[in-house]
Write a protein that holds these residues in place. Structure first.
Motif, PDB file in Angstrom:
ATOM      1  N   LEU A   1       3.260   6.078  -3.128  1.00 52.40           N
ATOM      2  CA  LEU A   1       4.364   7.166  -3.340  1.00 52.40           C
ATOM      3  C   LEU A   1       4.070   8.207  -4.205  1.00 52.40           C
ATOM      4  N   ASP A   2       3.286   7.996  -5.376  1.00 48.34           N
ATOM      5  CA  ASP A   2       3.239   9.183  -6.289  1.00 48.34           C
ATOM      6  C   ASP A   2       1.838  10.037  -5.857  1.00 48.34           C
ATOM      7  N   ASP A   3       1.234   9.764  -4.713  1.00 49.44           N
ATOM      8  CA  ASP A   3       0.012  10.817  -4.167  1.00 49.44           C
ATOM      9  C   ASP A   3       0.570  12.167  -4.029  1.00 49.44           C
ATOM     10  N   ASP A   4      -0.077  12.880  -4.332  1.00 47.48           N
ATOM     11  CA  ASP A   4       0.256  14.258  -4.193  1.00 47.48           C
ATOM     12  C   ASP A   4       0.562  14.731  -2.864  1.00 47.48           C
ATOM     13  N   GLU A   5      -0.385  14.118  -1.924  1.00 50.19           N
ATOM     14  CA  GLU A   5      -0.314  14.453  -0.361  1.00 50.19           C
ATOM     15  C   GLU A   5       0.893  14.160   0.387  1.00 50.19           C
ATOM     16  N   LEU A   6       1.703  13.169  -0.360  1.00 50.24           N
ATOM     17  CA  LEU A   6       3.162  12.851   0.292  1.00 50.24           C
ATOM     18  C   LEU A   6       4.053  14.030  -0.230  1.00 50.24           C
TER      19      LEU A   6
ATOM     20  N   SER B   1       0.689  -1.345   0.021  1.00 51.64           N
ATOM     21  CA  SER B   1      -0.186   0.016  -0.166  1.00 51.64           C
ATOM     22  C   SER B   1       0.861   1.239  -0.145  1.00 51.64           C
ATOM     23  N   TRP B   2       1.937   1.237   0.996  1.00 48.87           N
ATOM     24  CA  TRP B   2       2.941   2.290   0.843  1.00 48.87           C
ATOM     25  C   TRP B   2       3.389   2.584  -0.422  1.00 48.87           C
ATOM     26  N   LEU B   3       4.082   1.513  -1.110  1.00 52.82           N
ATOM     27  CA  LEU B   3       4.572   1.773  -2.298  1.00 52.82           C
ATOM     28  C   LEU B   3       3.609   2.214  -3.196  1.00 52.82           C
ATOM     29  N   ALA B   4       2.478   1.574  -3.383  1.00 54.73           N
ATOM     30  CA  ALA B   4       1.450   2.205  -4.423  1.00 54.73           C
ATOM     31  C   ALA B   4       1.085   3.641  -4.222  1.00 54.73           C
TER      32      ALA B   4
END
Length: 61
Positions: free
Chosen positions: A53-58, A48-51
């Motif tokens: 990684l590309d979220d803008d929230e990060l 889930s974390w790897l999936a």
């Protein structure tokens, strides 16, 4: 396989010329969880974390 801080380098060295792809790693994780079901939750959390990684929230953290 031994767990070390050089895990990726060791994995690559042991596999030789064989390509270590994301698909190969995911297959190995699936096999590992099948053999050791107590690790299912940590492996799912990693996936889930790897999936995400590309979220803008990060980028905002």
């Amino acid at each position: 396989m031994y767990f070390t801080d050089r895990g990726i380098e060791e994995l690559t060295a042991r596999r030789g010329d064989e390509s270590v792809t994301l698909e190969w790693v995911s297959d190995q994780l699936r096999t590992f969880v099948d053999l050791h079901p107590e690790f299912e939750t940590p492996v799912e959390r990693l996936a889930s974390w790897l999936a995400r990684l590309d979220d803008d929230e990060l980028g905002d953290e």
